[in-house]
Design a protein around this motif. Structure first.
Motif, PDB file in Angstrom:
ATOM      1  N   MET A   1     124.855 -74.549   2.190  1.00  0.00           N
ATOM      2  CA  MET A   1     124.125 -74.471   3.466  1.00  0.00           C
ATOM      3  C   MET A   1     122.752 -73.861   3.233  1.00  0.00           C
ATOM      4  O   MET A   1     122.603 -72.865   2.542  1.00  0.00           O
ATOM      5  N   SER A   2     121.759 -74.485   3.811  1.00  0.00           N
ATOM      6  CA  SER A   2     120.412 -73.951   3.632  1.00  0.00           C
ATOM      7  C   SER A   2     120.219 -72.780   4.593  1.00  0.00           C
ATOM      8  O   SER A   2     120.776 -72.755   5.680  1.00  0.00           O
ATOM      9  N   VAL A   3     119.453 -71.836   4.149  1.00  0.00           N
ATOM     10  CA  VAL A   3     119.210 -70.680   4.996  1.00  0.00           C
ATOM     11  C   VAL A   3     117.756 -70.740   5.446  1.00  0.00           C
ATOM     12  O   VAL A   3     116.844 -70.689   4.628  1.00  0.00           O
ATOM     13  N   ASP A   4     117.559 -70.903   6.737  1.00  0.00           N
ATOM     14  CA  ASP A   4     116.181 -71.046   7.196  1.00  0.00           C
ATOM     15  C   ASP A   4     115.755 -69.834   8.029  1.00  0.00           C
ATOM     16  O   ASP A   4     115.102 -69.938   9.029  1.00  0.00           O
ATOM     17  N   PHE A   5     116.214 -68.670   7.615  1.00  0.00           N
ATOM     18  CA  PHE A   5     115.821 -67.446   8.307  1.00  0.00           C
ATOM     19  C   PHE A   5     115.814 -66.336   7.270  1.00  0.00           C
ATOM     20  O   PHE A   5     116.169 -66.583   6.115  1.00  0.00           O
ATOM     21  N   ASP A   6     115.457 -65.175   7.670  1.00  0.00           N
ATOM     22  CA  ASP A   6     115.371 -64.069   6.721  1.00  0.00           C
ATOM     23  C   ASP A   6     116.754 -63.416   6.550  1.00  0.00           C
ATOM     24  O   ASP A   6     117.231 -62.732   7.440  1.00  0.00           O
ATOM     25  N   PRO A   7     117.409 -63.631   5.404  1.00  0.00           N
ATOM     26  CA  PRO A   7     118.775 -63.116   5.244  1.00  0.00           C
ATOM     27  C   PRO A   7     118.824 -61.583   5.236  1.00  0.00           C
ATOM     28  O   PRO A   7     119.831 -60.996   5.606  1.00  0.00           O
ATOM     29  N   TYR A   8     117.718 -60.959   4.812  1.00  0.00           N
ATOM     30  CA  TYR A   8     117.693 -59.494   4.800  1.00  0.00           C
ATOM     31  C   TYR A   8     117.728 -58.958   6.225  1.00  0.00           C
ATOM     32  O   TYR A   8     118.437 -58.004   6.535  1.00  0.00           O
ATOM     33  N   ALA A   9     116.948 -59.584   7.091  1.00  0.00           N
ATOM     34  CA  ALA A   9     116.897 -59.127   8.481  1.00  0.00           C
ATOM     35  C   ALA A   9     118.232 -59.341   9.183  1.00  0.00           C
ATOM     36  O   ALA A   9     118.691 -58.499   9.950  1.00  0.00           O
ATOM     37  N   ILE A  10     118.860 -60.480   8.897  1.00  0.00           N
ATOM     38  CA  ILE A  10     120.131 -60.799   9.549  1.00  0.00           C
ATOM     39  C   ILE A  10     121.199 -59.770   9.195  1.00  0.00           C
ATOM     40  O   ILE A  10     121.996 -59.363  10.025  1.00  0.00           O
ATOM     41  N   LEU A  11     121.207 -59.342   7.927  1.00  0.00           N
ATOM     42  CA  LEU A  11     122.214 -58.366   7.519  1.00  0.00           C
ATOM     43  C   LEU A  11     121.740 -56.927   7.723  1.00  0.00           C
ATOM     44  O   LEU A  11     122.511 -55.992   7.552  1.00  0.00           O
ATOM     45  N   GLY A  12     120.471 -56.770   8.060  1.00  0.00           N
ATOM     46  CA  GLY A  12     119.942 -55.425   8.283  1.00  0.00           C
ATOM     47  C   GLY A  12     119.869 -54.612   7.007  1.00  0.00           C
ATOM     48  O   GLY A  12     120.194 -53.423   6.985  1.00  0.00           O
ATOM     49  N   VAL A  13     119.476 -55.234   5.913  1.00  0.00           N
ATOM     50  CA  VAL A  13     119.317 -54.501   4.651  1.00  0.00           C
ATOM     51  C   VAL A  13     117.884 -54.698   4.153  1.00  0.00           C
ATOM     52  O   VAL A  13     117.194 -55.626   4.567  1.00  0.00           O
ATOM     53  N   SER A  14     117.447 -53.815   3.264  1.00  0.00           N
ATOM     54  CA  SER A  14     116.083 -53.926   2.767  1.00  0.00           C
ATOM     55  C   SER A  14     116.053 -54.943   1.630  1.00  0.00           C
ATOM     56  O   SER A  14     117.081 -55.228   1.013  1.00  0.00           O
ATOM     57  N   PRO A  15     114.859 -55.499   1.323  1.00  0.00           N
ATOM     58  CA  PRO A  15     114.773 -56.518   0.274  1.00  0.00           C
ATOM     59  C   PRO A  15     115.209 -56.022  -1.105  1.00  0.00           C
ATOM     60  O   PRO A  15     115.541 -56.828  -1.964  1.00  0.00           O
TER      61      PRO A  15
END
Lengths: 502, 167
Positions: A1-15
């Motif tokens: 599945m392609s991820v077209d959003f910021d995965p860090y923001a979604i999980l609430g973790v820093s880069p």
């Protein structure tokens, strides 16, 4: 599945989060959003898929590196939007019974967008399809005005826009196959040849329209179908709704304009609402041109399209209803999890009022209410998909401070109550319960008088009388009450001209 | 629950406008226990055939016999005697508080009815109660006074009592 959003923001973790952090954070979110604990909660399912996709991406070393590199190349700080959620109460009193709390969710366009609006307008291109009713009832003034309206729309479009026109009666006819708007006189001529005759089979028109729209379907475009009709379609409503549902998933929204009094308002409202489009009542054929003109203008004014909101209430909390206040007030369906909201305009907030039921016997401390995610495609940016997330929790205390109800919520609720009263009156009318319908209309009239809506109140009072004596209410009367109370919500009624059709 | 001040519709806590009549709901008072709505169709009453005097002597007292309760309530008739049920909040209790007699269960309103003293008689007024006031089996129209006789049966919601004049 392609991820077209910021995965860090979604999980609430820093880069630079460690794998352990990511796992922790995923587990915490998953516990809340897992489908097993959220059976009646489609919003949670949508969000669960997203956090899982984000988690899988970040735990895969190569994919994570690839994502980071790609992210670096993106323009920093693109124009986007933000999500602001205001509750009706900040502190709750724990009761032994369930209680209701309201949330005003506002999606705000980037403040910089207004300064850049000329540039944005140049970058916003439409993939527009007009689906026009050419049944017998449209004959005469109506079809003439629709033709004028279509001509005006053609004038408004730029060579980068795409237009297709489908006309339908018992059959669908592709008047203009999807094309760029280069040869304006040629396109206009084809519309001018339309003749009205035959019956109304909406599904044929709508499916041909969606097909035409799909030819140029692209995430960088505003893919939109406008349906203009003056009649009822019989037997194919379910098919139309299923088609609309599918169109939404593919990125197409549908707006419905009902002309005159004979069309089925409930059906068209639903059709538009499930795609995030608008629906409206055009009383006289004189107003067609202006209604359509303004609608197309609002489409070109958008800089985010396919805006949607998903709401995942916490365990014990229930989302009872959602209503879009601005723009184009309408009741929203909450059954699908993802609530489509159409486009976000440069200088207009999109606001939604949500009603939650909270459980009885809440413990003192903090009660988590819901997690909301707004997402949309930014038309001018390369990054395109953008998301905003908000987790809402409220304090529960036996000694709540009396906080003022936010005026915006109180104001919206006051007017929404009127719309709901009207809905219940119409329901009673449909059920044949004329005593209740009369009493509900009278209560509505009383309330309208108090709020200074004198002429509408008088109208509703007359309607109540009519129901009491004749046990019927004309289609015109019913539509009038509905759309007038709905205009009160938006505050921006497109004033209808008072001349009637000849 | 929070009863609407205008139409008495019981709204859930947290509403700002009544679901029924659309009027704003006051958020001042804390949530109150609403008057229980009771099913009135199941009721049977016996009609009385003989009536006592309406004459209420100068120094007389009102005696209220609540059905199935041995000790009567006795009050001196002031200008207006409010009959009702004390609520959980700090509001002033009614002159005759029926909560010890299962008033909440039987559908008695906080301000249910009143006995007014006129020159030589007593009148009963329903104060717009949720479940109504009955005098000898007949339902009173709210706010319309009816003359009381010695030995009359009154019914507040489902709570039955007899009124006697004593000297």
């Amino acid at each position: 599945m392609s991820v077209d959003f910021d995965p860090y923001a979604i999980l609430g973790v820093s880069p630079d989060a460690s794998e352990e952090d990511i796992r922790d954070s995923y587990r915490r979110a998953a516990r809340r959003l897992h489908p097993d604990t959220n059976q009646d909660n489609p919003g949670a399912a949508v969000q669960f898929t997203e956090i899982t996709a984000a988690y899988n991406l970040l735990l895969n070393y190569t994919e994570r590196i690839a994502y980071n590199q790609e992210a670096k190349q993106r323009p920093q700080d693109p124009l986007a939007f933000s999500l602001r959620v205001t509750p009706s109460k900040r502190n709750l009193f724990p009761l032994t019974e369930s209680q209701v709390v309201y949330m005003l969710a506002e999606i705000l366009p980037d403040p910089r967008a207004e300064a850049a609006q000329e540039e944005i307008r140049l970058q916003t291109h439409l993939n527009l399809t007009l689906v026009l009713d050419k049944s017998n009832s449209m004959n005469g003034k109506r079809i003439e005005r629709v033709q004028v309206a279509a001509h005006k729309i053609i004038d408004q479009l730029s060579p980068q826009d795409i237009l297709s026109v489908v006309a339908f009666n018992d059959h669908a006819e592709v008047v203009i196959p999807a094309t760029t708007v280069m040869d304006k006189p040629g396109l206009k001529a084809r519309i001018a040849m339309l003749k009205a005759f035959g019956g109304t089979e909406m599904f044929r028109g709508l499916s041909a329209g969606v097909e035409e729209n799909k030819k140029y379907l692209a995430p960088r475009l505003v893919n939109h179908v406008i349906l203009v009709t003056d009649g009822n379609t019989y037997g194919d409503q379910e098919k139309c709704l299923a088609l609309a549902q599918k169109a939404t998933q593919e990125g197409i929204s549908i707006s419905a304009m009902g002309l005159g009094d004979e069309w089925n308002d409930k059906f068209l409202d639903q059709l538009a609402s499930i795609t995030g489009g608008a629906s409206d009542y055009i009383k006289t054929s004189r107003s067609v041109v202006r209604f359509l003109d303004e609608h197309v203008r609002s489409l070109s004014n958008g800089f985010v399209d396919r805006l949607s909101l998903s709401v995942a209430p916490d365990i014990g909390v229930r989302l009872e209803s959602a209503f879009k206040l601005m723009p184009n007030p309408q009741s929203l369906s909450i059954e699908e999890g993802l609530i489509p909201l159409g486009n976000l305009q440069i200088n207009r907030i999109t606001s939604i009022l949500l009603q939650f039921e909270l459980p009885a016997n809440m413990r003192e401390g903090y009660q988590a209410i819901a997690r909301m995610v707004a997402s949309g495609d930014i038309l001018s940016s390369d990054q395109q998909r953008f998301q905003c997330l908000s987790d809402i929790s409220l304090g529960v205390t036996r000694t709540p401070q009396t906080d003022e109800t936010p005026p915006a919520i109180l104001d919206a609720l006051g007017r929404l109550t009127l719309y709901r009263m009207q809905e219940r009156a119409q329901e009673a009318l449909e059920e044949g319960n004329f005593v209740e319908a009369t009493s509900r209309l009278e209560k509505l009239a009383t309330r309208l008088f108090q709020l200074g809506e004198g002429s509408l109140a008088e109208q509703v009072r007359q309607d109540a009388k009519q129901v009491a004596f004749t046990q019927t209410l004309s289609a015109k009367g019913r539509k009038n009450i509905k759309y007038q109370t709905r205009y009160l919500l938006g505050g921006t009624a497109v004033m209808d001209e008072h001349e009637e059709d000849a | 629950m929070r009863a609407c001040q205008y139409c008495r519709y019981a709204n859930r806590e947290g509403f700002f406008f009544c679901e029924d009549c659309g009027q704003p709901i006051s958020s001042e008072a804390p949530a109150e226990s609403p008057t229980k709505q009771i099913d009135q169709s199941l009721e049977h009453y016996e009609w009385r055939t003989s009536y006592g005097t309406t004459h209420f002597q100068a120094g007389a007292m009102i005696m209220l016999h609540v059905l199935d309760h041995p000790t009567p309530i006795v009050v001196r008739p002031i200008e207006q005697v409010i009959i009702g049920r004390k609520d959980t909040d700090n509001r002033l209790p009614p002159d005759i508080d029926l909560s010890p007699y299962g008033a909440a269960e039987k559908g008695v309103s906080r301000v249910h009815a009143a006995i007014l003293r006129t020159e030589e008689a007593l009148v009963l007024i329903d104060k717009g109660s949720a479940n109504g006031t009955h005098l000898n089996g007949q339902r009173l129209i709210p706010q319309q006074p009816r003359v009381l006789r010695d030995g009359d049966e009154i019914r507040l919601g489902r709570l039955v009592a007899h009124i006697y004049f004593t000297t």
